[in-house]
Design a protein around this motif. Structure first.
Motif, PDB file in Angstrom:
ATOM      1  N   HIS A 157     -13.368   3.186 -19.877  1.00  0.00           N
ATOM      2  CA  HIS A 157     -13.817   2.933 -18.552  1.00  0.00           C
ATOM      3  C   HIS A 157     -15.548   2.352 -18.644  1.00  0.00           C
ATOM      4  O   HIS A 157     -16.131   2.747 -19.400  1.00  0.00           O
ATOM      5  N   GLU A 158     -15.480   1.286 -17.967  1.00  0.00           N
ATOM      6  CA  GLU A 158     -16.901   0.721 -18.124  1.00  0.00           C
ATOM      7  C   GLU A 158     -17.081  -0.068 -16.691  1.00  0.00           C
ATOM      8  O   GLU A 158     -16.774  -0.101 -15.789  1.00  0.00           O
ATOM      9  N   ALA A 159     -18.011  -1.205 -16.984  1.00  0.00           N
ATOM     10  CA  ALA A 159     -18.639  -2.043 -15.627  1.00  0.00           C
ATOM     11  C   ALA A 159     -19.253  -1.273 -14.691  1.00  0.00           C
ATOM     12  O   ALA A 159     -18.955  -1.397 -13.592  1.00  0.00           O
ATOM     13  N   SER A 160     -20.107  -0.241 -15.110  1.00  0.00           N
ATOM     14  CA  SER A 160     -20.804   0.518 -14.230  1.00  0.00           C
ATOM     15  C   SER A 160     -21.790  -0.136 -13.405  1.00  0.00           C
ATOM     16  O   SER A 160     -22.674  -0.698 -14.064  1.00  0.00           O
ATOM     17  N   PHE A 174     -19.807   1.956  -8.729  1.00  0.00           N
ATOM     18  CA  PHE A 174     -18.698   1.094  -9.160  1.00  0.00           C
ATOM     19  C   PHE A 174     -18.316   1.153 -10.429  1.00  0.00           C
ATOM     20  O   PHE A 174     -19.124   1.014 -11.472  1.00  0.00           O
ATOM     21  N   PHE A 175     -16.956   1.217 -11.111  1.00  0.00           N
ATOM     22  CA  PHE A 175     -16.620   1.065 -12.370  1.00  0.00           C
ATOM     23  C   PHE A 175     -15.380   0.822 -12.524  1.00  0.00           C
ATOM     24  O   PHE A 175     -14.437   0.711 -11.589  1.00  0.00           O
ATOM     25  N   ILE A 176     -14.852   0.444 -13.653  1.00  0.00           N
ATOM     26  CA  ILE A 176     -13.380   0.199 -13.865  1.00  0.00           C
ATOM     27  C   ILE A 176     -12.669   1.114 -14.943  1.00  0.00           C
ATOM     28  O   ILE A 176     -13.365   1.536 -15.844  1.00  0.00           O
ATOM     29  N   GLU A 177     -11.298   0.925 -15.273  1.00  0.00           N
ATOM     30  CA  GLU A 177     -10.652   1.179 -16.147  1.00  0.00           C
ATOM     31  C   GLU A 177     -10.346  -0.119 -16.745  1.00  0.00           C
ATOM     32  O   GLU A 177      -9.660  -0.950 -16.117  1.00  0.00           O
ATOM     33  N   TRP A 178     -10.517  -0.186 -18.263  1.00  0.00           N
ATOM     34  CA  TRP A 178     -10.194  -1.692 -18.954  1.00  0.00           C
ATOM     35  C   TRP A 178      -9.158  -1.316 -19.809  1.00  0.00           C
ATOM     36  O   TRP A 178      -8.790  -0.305 -20.765  1.00  0.00           O
ATOM     37  N   ASN A 234      -8.904  -7.340 -14.195  1.00  0.00           N
ATOM     38  CA  ASN A 234      -9.536  -7.072 -15.279  1.00  0.00           C
ATOM     39  C   ASN A 234     -11.021  -7.230 -15.274  1.00  0.00           C
ATOM     40  O   ASN A 234     -11.605  -7.953 -16.250  1.00  0.00           O
ATOM     41  N   VAL A 235     -11.667  -6.633 -14.460  1.00  0.00           N
ATOM     42  CA  VAL A 235     -13.276  -6.663 -14.493  1.00  0.00           C
ATOM     43  C   VAL A 235     -13.571  -5.936 -15.872  1.00  0.00           C
ATOM     44  O   VAL A 235     -13.311  -5.066 -16.365  1.00  0.00           O
ATOM     45  N   HIS A 236     -14.601  -6.665 -16.328  1.00  0.00           N
ATOM     46  CA  HIS A 236     -15.166  -6.221 -17.696  1.00  0.00           C
ATOM     47  C   HIS A 236     -16.798  -5.762 -17.705  1.00  0.00           C
ATOM     48  O   HIS A 236     -17.150  -4.855 -18.322  1.00  0.00           O
ATOM     49  N   GLY A 237     -17.476  -6.416 -16.858  1.00  0.00           N
ATOM     50  CA  GLY A 237     -19.029  -6.049 -16.504  1.00  0.00           C
ATOM     51  C   GLY A 237     -19.317  -6.532 -15.308  1.00  0.00           C
ATOM     52  O   GLY A 237     -18.801  -7.126 -14.413  1.00  0.00           O
ATOM     53  N   CYS A 238     -20.397  -5.641 -15.212  1.00  0.00           N
ATOM     54  CA  CYS A 238     -21.037  -5.601 -13.788  1.00  0.00           C
ATOM     55  C   CYS A 238     -22.416  -5.479 -13.709  1.00  0.00           C
ATOM     56  O   CYS A 238     -23.204  -4.714 -14.601  1.00  0.00           O
ATOM     57  N   VAL A 239     -23.047  -6.137 -12.779  1.00  0.00           N
ATOM     58  CA  VAL A 239     -24.582  -5.968 -12.499  1.00  0.00           C
ATOM     59  C   VAL A 239     -24.820  -5.646 -10.973  1.00  0.00           C
ATOM     60  O   VAL A 239     -23.947  -6.728 -10.243  1.00  0.00           O
ATOM     61  N   TYR A 240     -25.403  -5.118 -10.272  1.00  0.00           N
ATOM     62  CA  TYR A 240     -25.750  -4.902  -8.784  1.00  0.00           C
ATOM     63  C   TYR A 240     -27.052  -5.638  -8.742  1.00  0.00           C
ATOM     64  O   TYR A 240     -28.042  -5.028  -9.453  1.00  0.00           O
ATOM     65  N   GLN A 241     -27.040  -6.756  -7.902  1.00  0.00           N
ATOM     66  CA  GLN A 241     -28.449  -7.262  -7.533  1.00  0.00           C
ATOM     67  C   GLN A 241     -28.231  -7.942  -6.100  1.00  0.00           C
ATOM     68  O   GLN A 241     -27.332  -8.603  -6.060  1.00  0.00           O
TER      69      GLN A 241
END
Length: 406
Positions: free
Chosen positions: A106-109, A119-123, A157-164
């Motif tokens: 789990h990542e992309a928090s 927000f996050f994902i199972e990968w 298949n989201v793998h990374g995330c940044v909130y801005q």
């Protein structure tokens, strides 16, 4: 600097030697102090061994006194190797598991402060449909309610995330019928807008992570990870690459390549002048099954940005240097705190490092037993850790962690 007391352990009524020299006010049940000033740790008696995949306190040791030290560390939430770690974390910090999830990546928090959601994902495999996912998670941080969501259109298949700037900025591995891309997601409507999906008509391998600077420019890691897990059908067109993308014009250029190795976590110093990159070439997801993982690259690197004759920051890297090689495993997700400390997630811990000297200052533990931190999201005086085994909340941290702009 600190008022200290020494904690001794006993086994069969024998003193085992010094483990903890913990400042007054810090709970010795939650804290451990690990130093080679303890002769038992500097020169371990008898037989001992561990692999690079195991945490140091999981080593096989023959000396009962050293085993007692390891047992205490394995029951602790915080392990200090440097006195500065006590100042950063503070005596009130605690670690709590919020969600118990399968031992699946789990990542992309991304923490969304306006909505109070994570927000996050199972990968990847073994989850999803043959390892592919067209859905994500939202966790309400007040109620701890966990909900599956799907963007419009669905994002595979989201793998990374940044909130801005009020948006979730995500990168993907691509999916059954699409190549990897950079996109934004509106956290209120869940509308997805694809921003970029090619490098001059060449598809990307599979995006892993990203960072944004204050001006809204992107720094993307294109890696073997999704390709290695067969999340899309085509061959890798290039070696793992870090790309710079101008946030206004979307003009793109490579910053560096990794070969051998694999471009994974990425972050910037608070002033934006230094780029940090986690190389996870040692990961079994970085290459196709049966391909030898030469040299086990698992290093944390830093570069400075070059400047023009008038002092303007350029999309060129210089002064490459090794910050650290992880004590165990490798760093997957990395982030820099408001005051510039490096946080690296991987193995059984989130480590905190000094970016100037490269010293590992301490480790935040999430309980072992297969739990594996993969990615982190900062709040003001808290952080949430995402990984194999679930979601953890580290609260009441003394220093403020979130960046100065969102």
């Amino acid at each position: 600097m600190f008022s200290k007391h020494v904690l001794y352990f006993s086994l069969a009524r024998l003193a085992l030697g010094q483990l903890d020299a913990i400042p007054t006010g810090f709970d010795t049940d939650r804290w451990a102090w690990w130093s080679n000033e303890d002769p038992l740790l500097a020169v371990i008696p008898g037989q001992f061994n561990r692999t690079l995949w195991d945490t140091s306190s999981a080593a096989n040791v023959s000396d009962e006194r050293v085993q007692a030290i390891n047992d205490h560390v394995n029951q602790s939430s915080f392990v200090a190797y440097d006195e500065r770690f006590f100042d950063i974390i503070g005596p009130k910090a605690t670690v709590e598991q919020l969600q118990v999830l399968p031992f699946q990546v789990h990542e992309a928090s991304c923490y969304i402060p306006e909505t109070g959601q994570l927000f996050f994902i199972e990968w990847g495999p073994p989850g999803g449909v043959n390892g592919s996912h067209d859905w994500q998670y939202l966790l309400d941080v007040k109620t701890n309610d966990l909900t599956r969501i799907q963007t419009n259109p669905p994002t595979w298949n989201v793998h990374g995330c940044v909130y801005q700037n009020g948006k979730l900025h995500v990168v993907t591995d691509g999916g059954p019928d699409e190549t990897p891309y950079l996109a934004t997601i509106d956290p209120y409507t869940l509308e997805r807008k694809t921003i970029l999906n090619n490098y001059f008509e060449q598809p990307f391998i599979s995006f892993n992570d990203l960072e944004l600077d204050r001006e809204g420019n992107y720094y993307l890691t294109d890696s073997y990870s999704g390709w290695g897990r067969s999340l899309h059908p085509y061959a890798a067109p290039t070696s793992p690459t870090v790309y710079f993308v101008n946030g206004t014009t979307l003009r793109i250029k490579p910053l560096t390549f990794l070969y051998p190795g694999n471009a994974n976590g990425i972050t910037l110093s608070p002033d934006g002048k230094t780029l940090y990159l986690a190389d996870t070439g040692a990961s079994d997801s970085s290459q196709k099954p049966g391909v030898r993982r030469d040299n086990y690259p698992r290093d944390l690197w830093a570069w400075d940005f070059a400047t023009s004759s008038n002092g303007e920051k350029l999309p060129l890297l210089t002064n490459q240097r090794l910050i650290s090689r992880a004590i165990q495993y490798f760093y997957d997700g990395i982030r820099v705190s408001r005051n510039g400390w490096l946080f690296g997630a991987g193995g059984e811990t989130v480590d905190v490092l000094d970016p100037e000297s490269g010293w590992t200052l301490g480790s935040i533990r999430v309980g072992g037993g297969g739990n594996d931190p993969v990615n982190i999201a900062f709040g003001k005086h808290e952080m949430r850790i995402i990984g194999k085994g679930g979601v953890w909340h580290v609260k009441n941290i003394r220093e403020r962690l979130d960046k100065r702009w969102t």
